[in-house]
Design an enzyme around this catalytic site. Structure first.
Site, PDB file in Angstrom:
ATOM      1  N   ARG A 187       0.935  -1.012   0.075  1.00 39.84           N
ATOM      2  CA  ARG A 187       0.016   0.099   0.003  1.00 39.84           C
ATOM      3  C   ARG A 187       0.823   1.139  -0.011  1.00 39.84           C
ATOM      4  O   ARG A 187       1.993   1.227   0.787  1.00 39.84           O
ATOM      5  CB  ARG A 187      -0.991  -0.119   1.095  1.00 39.84           C
ATOM      6  CG  ARG A 187      -1.952  -1.196   1.296  1.00 39.84           C
ATOM      7  CD  ARG A 187      -2.777  -1.147   2.581  1.00 39.84           C
ATOM      8  NE  ARG A 187      -3.717  -2.255   2.497  1.00 39.84           N
ATOM      9  CZ  ARG A 187      -3.314  -3.418   2.746  1.00 39.84           C
ATOM     10  NH1 ARG A 187      -2.325  -3.885   3.357  1.00 39.84           N
ATOM     11  NH2 ARG A 187      -4.359  -4.512   2.799  1.00 39.84           N
ATOM     12  N   LYS A 214      -2.745  -1.991   7.462  1.00 36.56           N
ATOM     13  CA  LYS A 214      -3.993  -1.750   7.700  1.00 36.56           C
ATOM     14  C   LYS A 214      -4.848  -2.634   8.641  1.00 36.56           C
ATOM     15  O   LYS A 214      -5.685  -2.328   9.309  1.00 36.56           O
ATOM     16  CB  LYS A 214      -4.662  -1.816   6.384  1.00 36.56           C
ATOM     17  CG  LYS A 214      -6.380  -1.618   6.167  1.00 36.56           C
ATOM     18  CD  LYS A 214      -6.758  -1.769   4.806  1.00 36.56           C
ATOM     19  CE  LYS A 214      -8.153  -1.431   4.789  1.00 36.56           C
ATOM     20  NZ  LYS A 214      -8.362  -1.551   3.159  1.00 36.56           N
ATOM     21  N   HIS A 277      -2.140   3.595  -5.613  1.00 37.00           N
ATOM     22  CA  HIS A 277      -2.763   2.260  -5.104  1.00 37.00           C
ATOM     23  C   HIS A 277      -3.038   1.485  -6.226  1.00 37.00           C
ATOM     24  O   HIS A 277      -3.032   0.114  -5.846  1.00 37.00           O
ATOM     25  CB  HIS A 277      -4.170   2.579  -4.393  1.00 37.00           C
ATOM     26  CG  HIS A 277      -4.249   1.621  -3.355  1.00 37.00           C
ATOM     27  ND1 HIS A 277      -4.899   0.497  -3.619  1.00 37.00           N
ATOM     28  CD2 HIS A 277      -3.981   1.638  -2.022  1.00 37.00           C
ATOM     29  CE1 HIS A 277      -5.288  -0.257  -2.526  1.00 37.00           C
ATOM     30  NE2 HIS A 277      -4.746   0.362  -1.693  1.00 37.00           N
ATOM     31  N   ARG A 280      -1.023  -2.163  -6.784  1.00 37.15           N
ATOM     32  CA  ARG A 280      -1.770  -3.487  -6.158  1.00 37.15           C
ATOM     33  C   ARG A 280      -2.656  -4.156  -7.146  1.00 37.15           C
ATOM     34  O   ARG A 280      -2.535  -5.329  -7.312  1.00 37.15           O
ATOM     35  CB  ARG A 280      -2.441  -3.038  -4.957  1.00 37.15           C
ATOM     36  CG  ARG A 280      -1.416  -2.629  -3.949  1.00 37.15           C
ATOM     37  CD  ARG A 280      -2.175  -1.897  -2.562  1.00 37.15           C
ATOM     38  NE  ARG A 280      -2.845  -3.011  -2.004  1.00 37.15           N
ATOM     39  CZ  ARG A 280      -2.462  -4.286  -1.219  1.00 37.15           C
ATOM     40  NH1 ARG A 280      -1.179  -4.260  -0.913  1.00 37.15           N
ATOM     41  NH2 ARG A 280      -3.333  -5.036  -0.610  1.00 37.15           N
ATOM     42  N   HIS A 304      -4.008  -9.085   2.314  1.00 41.64           N
ATOM     43  CA  HIS A 304      -5.220  -8.840   2.465  1.00 41.64           C
ATOM     44  C   HIS A 304      -5.510  -9.672   3.682  1.00 41.64           C
ATOM     45  O   HIS A 304      -4.907 -10.517   4.136  1.00 41.64           O
ATOM     46  CB  HIS A 304      -6.137  -9.555   1.026  1.00 41.64           C
ATOM     47  CG  HIS A 304      -6.012  -8.597  -0.063  1.00 41.64           C
ATOM     48  ND1 HIS A 304      -6.338  -9.134  -1.235  1.00 41.64           N
ATOM     49  CD2 HIS A 304      -5.812  -7.402   0.050  1.00 41.64           C
ATOM     50  CE1 HIS A 304      -6.073  -8.019  -2.220  1.00 41.64           C
ATOM     51  NE2 HIS A 304      -6.094  -6.861  -1.442  1.00 41.64           N
ATOM     52  N   TYR A 314      -1.128 -20.066   9.685  1.00 39.69           N
ATOM     53  CA  TYR A 314      -0.901 -21.286   8.936  1.00 39.69           C
ATOM     54  C   TYR A 314      -0.309 -20.796   7.492  1.00 39.69           C
ATOM     55  O   TYR A 314       0.659 -21.277   7.033  1.00 39.69           O
ATOM     56  CB  TYR A 314      -1.796 -22.220   8.480  1.00 39.69           C
ATOM     57  CG  TYR A 314      -1.837 -23.355   7.854  1.00 39.69           C
ATOM     58  CD1 TYR A 314      -1.106 -24.811   8.304  1.00 39.69           C
ATOM     59  CD2 TYR A 314      -2.339 -23.399   6.310  1.00 39.69           C
ATOM     60  CE1 TYR A 314      -0.796 -25.678   7.185  1.00 39.69           C
ATOM     61  CE2 TYR A 314      -2.031 -24.520   5.516  1.00 39.69           C
ATOM     62  CZ  TYR A 314      -1.196 -25.545   5.979  1.00 39.69           C
ATOM     63  OH  TYR A 314      -0.856 -26.421   5.125  1.00 39.69           O
TER      64      TYR A 314
END
Length: 356
Positions: A187, A214, A277, A280, A304, A314
């Protein structure tokens, strides 16, 4: 006709008589009334909101998120801040929230309603209110329209964008910022606030601390060979600052929010074509369309949100080696699109600029 002062005195005398008739000590009652007034002043929406933010701070919520909550509360306080929180009604809160809507900040209005609901829940839990009027406002606010940030994704256009960035005039560090943003697709705020202490060049990893993310979770970015070369060159230019990309006039502060987008505008890309942005979205599109990488690996590298904490841990462990391979493949793929074979050397560009 008795004066107002006389009438007031008589009313006070009658009140004292009424209290005595009930067996109540007037002096003790006055103390209780003063205490109730103090309690009312301590139970305003403003006070409870400030207490809740202090609680969030003690729980380790990052400063960027805290600042956003403080800003939303300041707006709400303009209407209901000094109201006893137990007396605030849904209509009053709605009017306060519409301050955001009138500015076109529909998503902020939605988030402010959620924050106000948290303030009322905290007041209920601490015995200062009995109900939550924010709950009555579900569906009352304008639903924000989801807008996807503009991004160039067509391969030939991507190559042209990368070549335009490589040929940028002006500050070498800003060009490097756009180049590194393309290579890492973090970001923009995470890139702007990047500090040298976060980079392990020998270990080929950039570790972004949780408070800058974020999702309030540490994020690791594998560094491709191209990224490492870029970072090593950049250290010769901005290495004396804590930040990779400091402001020209304030070496100990990172570049501002609009710097990268302004640079794209100077390259001829307007806000409907490409924004910082958008790198991304560019990466997500190219990586998914390649069909070489599992979607979970791509999503994890994009940082995300993973709602299941166990699954998130994991995935973080299991996907690391594949993410390392992904990032090197992506850097090589950008080189192919650029048709130049490697990221332009900052050191070489610096020598060229000095000679001119």
């Amino acid at each position: 006709m008795p004066s107002k002062r006389t009438a007031h005195a008589r009313a006070g005398r009658d009140q004292v008589k009424a209290l005595l008739a009930k067996g109540v000590d007037p002096s003790a009652q006055r103390k209780l009334d003063r205490g109730a007034a103090r309690d009312a002043r301590a139970c305003t929406f403003r006070v409870v909101g400030d207490e809740l933010v202090s609680k969030f701070q003690a729980e380790g919520l990052n400063e960027l998120t805290l600042d956003k909550k403080r800003w939303m509360l300041r707006v709400l306080n303009g209407d209901i801040g000094d109201r006893p929180i137990a007396d605030v009604r849904a209509g009053e809160l709605l009017e306060a929230l519409r301050r955001f809507e009138r500015r076109g900040h529909h998503e902020s209005a939605r988030r402010a309603r959620a924050l106000a609901a948290a303030v009322f829940r905290f007041a209920i839990a601490t015995g200062r209110a009995e109900r939550n009027p924010a709950a009555d406002l579900m569906g009352a606010l304008i639903t924000p329209t989801v807008t996807h940030r503009p991004a160039i994704t067509e391969p030939k256009a991507v190559g042209a964008l990368l070549r335009a960035i490589d040929g940028m005039d002006g500050q070498i560090a800003i060009r490097a910022a756009l180049q590194l943003l393309a290579l890492t697709f973090v970001r923009p705020g995470e890139l702007r606030h990047a500090e040298w202490k976060e980079f392990d060049v020998d270990g080929a990893v950039w570790i972004i601390p949780a408070e800058k993310m974020k999702m309030d979770r540490q994020h690791k970015v594998p560094l491709s060979k191209q990224s490492i070369a870029l970072i090593r060159d950049l250290r010769d230019i901005t290495g004396s600052s804590p930040h990779l990309f400091p402001q020209v006039r304030s070496w100990h502060r990172p570049i501002s929010d609009g710097t990268l987008n302004a640079s794209l505008r100077r390259l001829g890309y307007d806000k409907t074509q490409m924004v910082s942005h958008g790198f991304r979205g560019l990466a997500s599109t190219l990586l998914n369309e390649s069909r070489l990488w599992h979607p979970d690996v791509i999503e994890r590298q994009l940082a995300h949100e993973e709602k299941d904490d166990v699954r998130a841990a994991y995935n973080s462990a299991q996907h690391w080696n594949e993410r390392v391979r992904l990032m090197q493949w992506y850097a090589d793929h950008l080189d192919d699109l650029r048709r130049s074979g490697s990221v332009v050397s900052i050191a070489k560009a610096r020598r060229s600029q000095s000679a001119s």
